[in-house]
Design a protein around this motif. Structure first.
Motif, short mmCIF file in Angstrom:
data_model
loop_
_atom_site.label_atom_id
_atom_site.label_comp_id
_atom_site.label_asym_id
_atom_site.label_seq_id
_atom_site.Cartn_x
_atom_site.Cartn_y
_atom_site.Cartn_z
N LEU A 135 4.62 13.20 -3.19
CA LEU A 135 4.25 14.03 -4.32
C LEU A 135 4.49 13.30 -5.64
O LEU A 135 3.63 13.29 -6.52
CB LEU A 135 5.08 15.32 -4.29
CG LEU A 135 4.35 16.59 -4.69
CD1 LEU A 135 3.15 16.81 -3.80
CD2 LEU A 135 5.31 17.76 -4.59
N ALA A 136 5.67 12.67 -5.73
CA ALA A 136 6.01 11.97 -6.98
C ALA A 136 5.06 10.81 -7.21
O ALA A 136 4.59 10.58 -8.33
CB ALA A 136 7.45 11.49 -6.93
N MET A 199 16.63 10.02 -0.22
CA MET A 199 16.20 9.42 -1.48
C MET A 199 15.66 8.00 -1.32
O MET A 199 14.68 7.62 -1.95
CB MET A 199 17.37 9.44 -2.47
CG MET A 199 17.63 10.83 -2.98
SD MET A 199 18.88 10.87 -4.25
CE MET A 199 20.29 11.40 -3.35
N GLY A 200 16.31 7.24 -0.43
CA GLY A 200 15.81 5.89 -0.18
C GLY A 200 14.40 5.93 0.38
O GLY A 200 13.52 5.17 -0.04
N VAL A 201 14.16 6.86 1.32
CA VAL A 201 12.83 7.00 1.90
C VAL A 201 11.83 7.40 0.83
O VAL A 201 10.72 6.85 0.75
CB VAL A 201 12.85 8.06 3.02
CG1 VAL A 201 11.48 8.19 3.65
CG2 VAL A 201 13.88 7.71 4.06
N ALA A 202 12.23 8.34 -0.03
CA ALA A 202 11.31 8.83 -1.05
C ALA A 202 10.84 7.69 -1.95
O ALA A 202 9.66 7.61 -2.30
CB ALA A 202 11.99 9.91 -1.89
N ARG A 203 11.73 6.81 -2.27
CA ARG A 203 11.35 5.67 -3.13
C ARG A 203 10.32 4.78 -2.46
O ARG A 203 9.36 4.34 -3.08
CB ARG A 203 12.58 4.84 -3.44
CG ARG A 203 13.16 5.11 -4.80
CD ARG A 203 14.39 4.28 -4.96
NE ARG A 203 14.11 3.11 -5.75
CZ ARG A 203 14.42 3.02 -7.05
NH1 ARG A 203 14.97 4.04 -7.65
NH2 ARG A 203 14.19 1.93 -7.72
N GLN A 208 4.47 3.17 -1.97
CA GLN A 208 3.30 3.00 -1.13
C GLN A 208 2.14 3.87 -1.62
O GLN A 208 1.01 3.41 -1.77
CB GLN A 208 3.68 3.35 0.32
CG GLN A 208 2.53 3.41 1.29
CD GLN A 208 2.02 2.04 1.64
OE1 GLN A 208 2.60 1.03 1.22
NE2 GLN A 208 0.95 1.98 2.40
N VAL A 209 2.45 5.15 -1.91
CA VAL A 209 1.40 6.08 -2.34
C VAL A 209 0.84 5.66 -3.70
O VAL A 209 -0.36 5.70 -3.93
CB VAL A 209 1.97 7.51 -2.40
CG1 VAL A 209 1.05 8.45 -3.16
CG2 VAL A 209 2.19 8.04 -1.00
N ILE A 231 -6.70 14.81 -0.23
CA ILE A 231 -6.47 13.38 -0.45
C ILE A 231 -5.08 13.00 0.06
O ILE A 231 -4.89 12.00 0.75
CB ILE A 231 -6.61 13.04 -1.95
CG1 ILE A 231 -8.06 13.18 -2.37
CG2 ILE A 231 -6.12 11.63 -2.23
CD1 ILE A 231 -8.31 12.90 -3.82
N MET A 232 -4.12 13.88 -0.25
CA MET A 232 -2.74 13.61 0.16
C MET A 232 -2.61 13.56 1.68
O MET A 232 -2.09 12.60 2.23
CB MET A 232 -1.87 14.74 -0.41
CG MET A 232 -0.41 14.53 -0.25
SD MET A 232 0.15 13.36 -1.46
CE MET A 232 1.77 13.07 -0.82
#
Lengths: 331, 329
Positions: A135-136, A199-203, A208-209, A231-232
């Motif tokens: 999302l971010a 949080m590490g995964v989110a970064r 990538q996104v 799209i997501m």
């Protein structure tokens, strides 16, 4: 190998075998097959995958592979015939601990718990991290700013401190303990590690996104009128599956290590209820150092190193496989 | 450049306030200072009047508005130097914290001085012949280094150099706990260095692994860039290409990494400090944490978070200074 070829296409050394999974010669392979091939060609990763599979089979089949029950002494201790802290011998291949229990069997039981914690935590962190990171990365704006600021600070703080403080916070909020159970339960630990680990995964997923959404096929989808969620979920996430797998692998090893660190300092699951984990075994080995019971130190420690080594190699191989051009993100 | 620095500095100040506020709330919730105080002073705990007085003087009011008010009470005391005394033993916090801080910085800087040169050399060594045996060896070694958790390497080293060595050869090769032998007085750098060898090894294993990987990736990146091909095609000697063009550019991300790494030292050595009984910040944290000692933990957290924020800032500035492209956005 493959990473190098991409990076060094100008001047490949003569003795290098050409990997035909890259290049124009074999366009018939699908990207997935190409990635699989690259993974197999990553020798260390391939060997690690085999070793890890063997370990998992061994651990899952504990009724067959373990020689004694989890709290069972190898034999009844009598005067002049003790069963505690014995060096390895034929009745106990890895020696016995301070309660006369077989260390070999206990490593199997401990690995069961540790792997379970690792797997559940990794799945939780990856789900949460992919959602927030995706999302971010896709929306950008304030959500992205906040995510980056928060994770910047979080990643710079020592993991143990974060874990201990978050643990203390969760412990003192009544409705949380109602959901999470007692602080010494495995469920509490899994939720704690997930709360800290996403949080590490989110970064990673965010990066990538962010990269993918600039690509032509996303632009094409948008031009065709695809909605954001389409799209997501139909384009961005399926194309990030490789990265998500990599994140999952490293999350497993991260969670296992975090469990071991917490247990080592006495914040881990409760050993009283007839269970153990690799972290608890390593914690016990601290006490075995002064009297010099080396088997209690060496076997759990080396087993733990081998386990995390295998998972790290697999993660490394996966990373090379899904993105051969991947240049390591420095910051 | 000046505008960039000023903007970054202005950003760091609100960040510091927000972070300390979040830390304040987190620690208040996690340690529950009032309960810890009651536990440490059972006699005072029976007197509600004295407890109420403790709440008032230390700003430990409940509820969110109480936390906000309490934060400002704490902030005022912290800034003016009137720190709250520790819960356990009612001692001033700063003297012990200072000793711990100095010890940790000593250990951390020594570890950095060991791990950066080794890590960078290994990375350069690997990147010069990518794909060859040496590259594979360094990469594999790095992954092994990552996989060796500090608490495992610490107890294995302790067992080997302390206990087993004494069994085989009569006396331990290296001391395995503390900073000095028990009862030692005064400052003795040589003796201290001996006590720091094992902790430094434990801390260095993982940093050497990460430095070597980053250095390798960064140098490979530069070696394959267009401007390096240009430099080569101009006919500059390979040695000059490497030293003047490649290494200098490859060092840019490494400087950033090193700055962040040094900023994290202050709180990041907990595991090896704890195993080796090294009287640093890590041991201070673990002791304060087990007592739920909020007045000790709060300055501790402030020091480590400010160090992280400060070195983050320095890393950004160094990056902007070394790589002018960054400043533009």
């Amino acid at each position: 190998m493959t990473e190098f070829q991409e990076l060094n296409h100008v001047d490949p050394p003569a003795d290098l075998h050409h990997d035909d999974s890259i290049g124009v010669l074999q366009t018939s392979l699908s990207p997935k097959r190409m990635a699989a091939k690259r993974f197999v060609n990553h020798r260390a990763a391939f060997v690690s995958a085999i070793v890890l599979t063997m370990i998992i089979i061994f651990v899952v089949l504990s009724p067959i592979t373990a020689r004694y029950g989890i709290n069972e002494s190898i034999f009844k201790a009598e005067a002049g015939h003790p069963n505690q802290n014995l060096a390895p011998f034929n009745l106990a291949w890895f020696g016995t601990d301070s309660n006369g229990r077989d260390l070999y069997s206990r490593i199997i039981y401990g690995a069961q718990v540790s792997l379970m914690i690792g797997l559940f935590t990794a799945i939780g962190s990856v789900l949460l991290g992919t959602l927030v990171g995706g999302l971010a990365g896709y929306k950008g704006g304030w959500l992205d700013d906040i995510l980056m600021r928060v994770t910047d600070i979080y990643l710079a703080l020592p993991l143990l401190v974060v874990l201990v403080i978050v643990r203390g916070m969760l412990k003192n909020v009544d409705w949380v303990t109602a959901i999470m159970g007692d602080t010494s339960s495995v469920r509490f630990l899994v939720i704690l590690l997930t709360v800290v680990g996403w949080m590490g995964v989110a970064r990673l997923i965010r990066g990538q996104v962010k990269q993918l959404k600039e690509r032509e096929f996303i632009e094409a989808a948008r031009a065709l009128g695809a909605s954001s969620s389409r799209i997501m979920f139909r384009h961005l996430l399926p194309n990030s599956v490789g990265q998500i797998m990599v994140a999952l692998t490293f999350a497993v090893v991260g969670a296992i290590s975090a469990e071991a660190t917490l247990s080592f300092f006495g914040f881990g699951p409760d050993a009283g209820s007839g269970m153990t984990s690799l972290g608890l075994l390593i914690r016990d080995s601290k006490k075995a150092v002064p009297p010099g019971y080396w088997w209690l130190v060496v076997f759990p420690g080396v087993f733990f190193i081998i386990l995390s080594l295998c998972i790290n190699f697999i993660g490394d191989g996966l990373r090379d496989a899904v993105d051969p051009k991947m240049q390591q993100e420095v910051k | 450049m000046l505008r960039f620095i000023v903007r970054r500095l202005l950003w760091a100040i609100p960040t510091l306030f927000i972070v300390t506020f979040v830390v304040y709330c987190a620690l208040r919730l996690a340690t529950n200072p009032l309960a810890s105080y009651a536990r440490a002073n059972p006699r005072v705990a029976k007197d509600p009047e004295k407890m109420a007085q403790y709440v008032e003087t230390n700003g430990l009011w409940p509820g969110f508005s109480g936390y906000v008010r309490g934060y400002f009470v704490w902030l005022k005391g912290f800034v003016t130097g009137n720190w709250q005394v520790s819960i356990k033993g009612s001692r001033p916090v700063w003297p012990n914290l200072k000793i711990a801080l100095v010890n940790t910085i000593r250990l951390g800087l020594l570890a950095v001085m060991v791990s950066i040169p080794i890590g960078l050399s290994l990375g350069i060594f690997a990147a010069l012949k990518p794909g060859r045996l040496r590259d594979t060896a360094v990469n594999t070694g790095a992954i092994i280094g990552f996989s060796v958790q500090p608490f495992i390497s610490a107890i294995i080293l302790q067992l080997f150099f302390g206990v087993q060595w004494a069994k085989w050869f009569g006396e331990p090769l290296l001391p395995t706990s503390g900073l000095y032998p028990p009862g030692h007085q005064g400052f003795d750098p040589v003796l201290m260095l001996k006590y720091m060898i094992l902790p430094v090894i434990v801390v260095s294993i993982q940093s050497i692994a990460s430095y070597s990987r980053y250095m390798r990736a960064s140098l490979l990146d530069v070696l394959n860039s267009d401007y390096l091909r240009t430099a080569r095609s101009k006919g500059i000697s390979e040695r000059r290409v490497l030293v003047k063009h490649a290494l200098r550019n490859a060092m840019i991300p490494i400087v950033t990494l090193a700055a962040l790494d040094i900023g994290a030292i202050v709180g990041g050595l907990i595991i090896s400090e704890a195993v080796f009984d090294y009287p640093g910040m890590g041991v201070f944290f673990l002791n304060a944490q087990s007592n739920g000692d909020f007045p000790e933990l709060m300055p501790w957290m402030v020091i480590i978070t400010s160090s992280v924020i400060l070195f983050n800032l320095l890393a950004d500035l160094a990056y902007a200074w070394l790589d002018p492209r960054i400043r533009l956005d």
